[in-house]
Design a protein around this motif. Structure first.
Motif, PDB file in Angstrom:
ATOM      1  N   ILE A   1       0.863  -1.187   0.000  1.00  0.00           N
ATOM      2  CA  ILE A   1       0.000   0.000   0.000  1.00  0.00           C
ATOM      3  C   ILE A   1       0.897   1.233   0.000  1.00  0.00           C
ATOM      4  O   ILE A   1       1.716   1.407   0.897  1.00  0.00           O
ATOM      5  CB  ILE A   1      -0.934   0.032   1.229  1.00  0.00           C
ATOM      6  CG1 ILE A   1      -1.790  -1.230   1.320  1.00  0.00           C
ATOM      7  CG2 ILE A   1      -1.834   1.290   1.178  1.00  0.00           C
ATOM      8  CD1 ILE A   1      -2.548  -1.384   2.638  1.00  0.00           C
TER       9      ILE A   1
ATOM     10  N   LYS B   1      -2.070   6.484   0.719  1.00  0.00           N
ATOM     11  CA  LYS B   1      -3.235   5.695   0.302  1.00  0.00           C
ATOM     12  C   LYS B   1      -3.650   4.770   1.430  1.00  0.00           C
ATOM     13  O   LYS B   1      -2.871   4.495   2.343  1.00  0.00           O
ATOM     14  CB  LYS B   1      -2.923   4.863  -0.955  1.00  0.00           C
ATOM     15  CG  LYS B   1      -2.693   5.678  -2.200  1.00  0.00           C
ATOM     16  CD  LYS B   1      -3.989   6.303  -2.671  1.00  0.00           C
ATOM     17  CE  LYS B   1      -3.813   7.046  -3.984  1.00  0.00           C
ATOM     18  NZ  LYS B   1      -5.073   7.625  -4.448  1.00  0.00           N
TER      19      LYS B   1
ATOM     20  N   ALA C   1      -6.217   1.059   2.316  1.00  0.00           N
ATOM     21  CA  ALA C   1      -6.965  -0.084   1.795  1.00  0.00           C
ATOM     22  C   ALA C   1      -7.895  -0.546   2.917  1.00  0.00           C
ATOM     23  O   ALA C   1      -7.614  -0.324   4.094  1.00  0.00           O
ATOM     24  CB  ALA C   1      -6.020  -1.211   1.387  1.00  0.00           C
TER      25      ALA C   1
ATOM     26  N   SER D   1     -10.627  -5.263   1.023  1.00  0.00           N
ATOM     27  CA  SER D   1      -9.855  -5.159  -0.220  1.00  0.00           C
ATOM     28  C   SER D   1      -8.486  -5.816  -0.071  1.00  0.00           C
ATOM     29  O   SER D   1      -7.975  -6.419  -1.019  1.00  0.00           O
ATOM     30  CB  SER D   1      -9.731  -3.702  -0.688  1.00  0.00           C
ATOM     31  OG  SER D   1      -8.947  -2.926   0.184  1.00  0.00           O
ATOM     32  N   VAL D   2      -7.900  -5.741   1.118  1.00  0.00           N
ATOM     33  CA  VAL D   2      -6.627  -6.430   1.358  1.00  0.00           C
ATOM     34  C   VAL D   2      -6.840  -7.937   1.199  1.00  0.00           C
ATOM     35  O   VAL D   2      -6.065  -8.613   0.516  1.00  0.00           O
ATOM     36  CB  VAL D   2      -6.062  -6.103   2.760  1.00  0.00           C
ATOM     37  CG1 VAL D   2      -4.912  -7.040   3.128  1.00  0.00           C
ATOM     38  CG2 VAL D   2      -5.600  -4.655   2.823  1.00  0.00           C
TER      39      VAL D   2
ATOM     40  N   LEU E   1      -8.482   5.580  -1.530  1.00  0.00           N
ATOM     41  CA  LEU E   1      -8.457   4.116  -1.574  1.00  0.00           C
ATOM     42  C   LEU E   1      -7.491   3.615  -2.630  1.00  0.00           C
ATOM     43  O   LEU E   1      -7.541   4.024  -3.789  1.00  0.00           O
ATOM     44  CB  LEU E   1      -9.862   3.567  -1.855  1.00  0.00           C
ATOM     45  CG  LEU E   1      -9.985   2.049  -1.836  1.00  0.00           C
ATOM     46  CD1 LEU E   1      -9.746   1.500  -0.427  1.00  0.00           C
ATOM     47  CD2 LEU E   1     -11.372   1.619  -2.328  1.00  0.00           C
ATOM     48  N   TRP E   2      -6.627   2.708  -2.225  1.00  0.00           N
ATOM     49  CA  TRP E   2      -5.691   2.050  -3.126  1.00  0.00           C
ATOM     50  C   TRP E   2      -6.340   0.767  -3.605  1.00  0.00           C
ATOM     51  O   TRP E   2      -6.864  -0.011  -2.820  1.00  0.00           O
ATOM     52  CB  TRP E   2      -4.387   1.742  -2.394  1.00  0.00           C
ATOM     53  CG  TRP E   2      -3.362   1.023  -3.207  1.00  0.00           C
ATOM     54  CD1 TRP E   2      -2.702   1.493  -4.309  1.00  0.00           C
ATOM     55  CD2 TRP E   2      -2.861  -0.293  -2.978  1.00  0.00           C
ATOM     56  NE1 TRP E   2      -1.831   0.546  -4.761  1.00  0.00           N
ATOM     57  CE2 TRP E   2      -1.908  -0.576  -3.968  1.00  0.00           C
ATOM     58  CE3 TRP E   2      -3.136  -1.276  -2.019  1.00  0.00           C
ATOM     59  CZ2 TRP E   2      -1.214  -1.767  -4.035  1.00  0.00           C
ATOM     60  CZ3 TRP E   2      -2.442  -2.469  -2.088  1.00  0.00           C
ATOM     61  CH2 TRP E   2      -1.493  -2.702  -3.095  1.00  0.00           C
ATOM     62  N   ILE E   3      -6.321   0.541  -4.897  1.00  0.00           N
ATOM     63  CA  ILE E   3      -6.981  -0.654  -5.441  1.00  0.00           C
ATOM     64  C   ILE E   3      -5.972  -1.602  -6.084  1.00  0.00           C
ATOM     65  O   ILE E   3      -6.333  -2.415  -6.931  1.00  0.00           O
ATOM     66  CB  ILE E   3      -8.095  -0.280  -6.436  1.00  0.00           C
ATOM     67  CG1 ILE E   3      -7.582   0.688  -7.498  1.00  0.00           C
ATOM     68  CG2 ILE E   3      -9.289   0.308  -5.713  1.00  0.00           C
ATOM     69  CD1 ILE E   3      -8.545   0.945  -8.620  1.00  0.00           C
TER      70      ILE E   3
END
Length: 104
Positions: free
Chosen positions: A17, A21, A23, A27-28, A100-102
């Motif tokens: 990450i 940002k 998560a 999502s993780v 949000l990190w995707i």
């Protein structure tokens, strides 16, 4: 996949990450190929040794909030670390559309 392999996959995702940002637990789990195991992510983070280099503070809940009790020591530490990376809060909530990190 063994529990050690699951833990390693989760920690690899969290280590990825980027600064500035966040998560979510879900999502993780999904990025670690463990969809539906958000609580497992939380249990792994609880077991991190003190002083770990894993950026645990970048993992928040799906509402964009810190999961620790508000104004508790861990809550304040996590909020401080995120703010020091430029993440802004509004009513103790993070704008997931912005931060949000995707994944890669």
């Amino acid at each position: 996949m063994t529990n050690d392999e699951k833990r390693d996959a989760i920690l690899l995702v969290i280590a990825s990450i980027p600064k500035g940002k966040v998560a979510t637990y879900g999502s993780v789990a999904e990025m670690a190929s463990l969809k539906g195991h958000a609580r497992f992510v939380g249990s792994i983070l609880k077991k991190l040794p003190s002083g770990s280099k894993i950026p645990w503070f970048r993992v928040i809940n799906s509402q964009g909030k810190i999961s620790f009790p508000e104004n508790g020591e861990k809550f304040c530490e996590q909020k401080y670390r995120l703010e020091s990376e430029g993440i802004l809060f509004k009513n103790n909530k993070i704008n997931l559309k912005k931060y949000l990190w995707i994944g890669n």
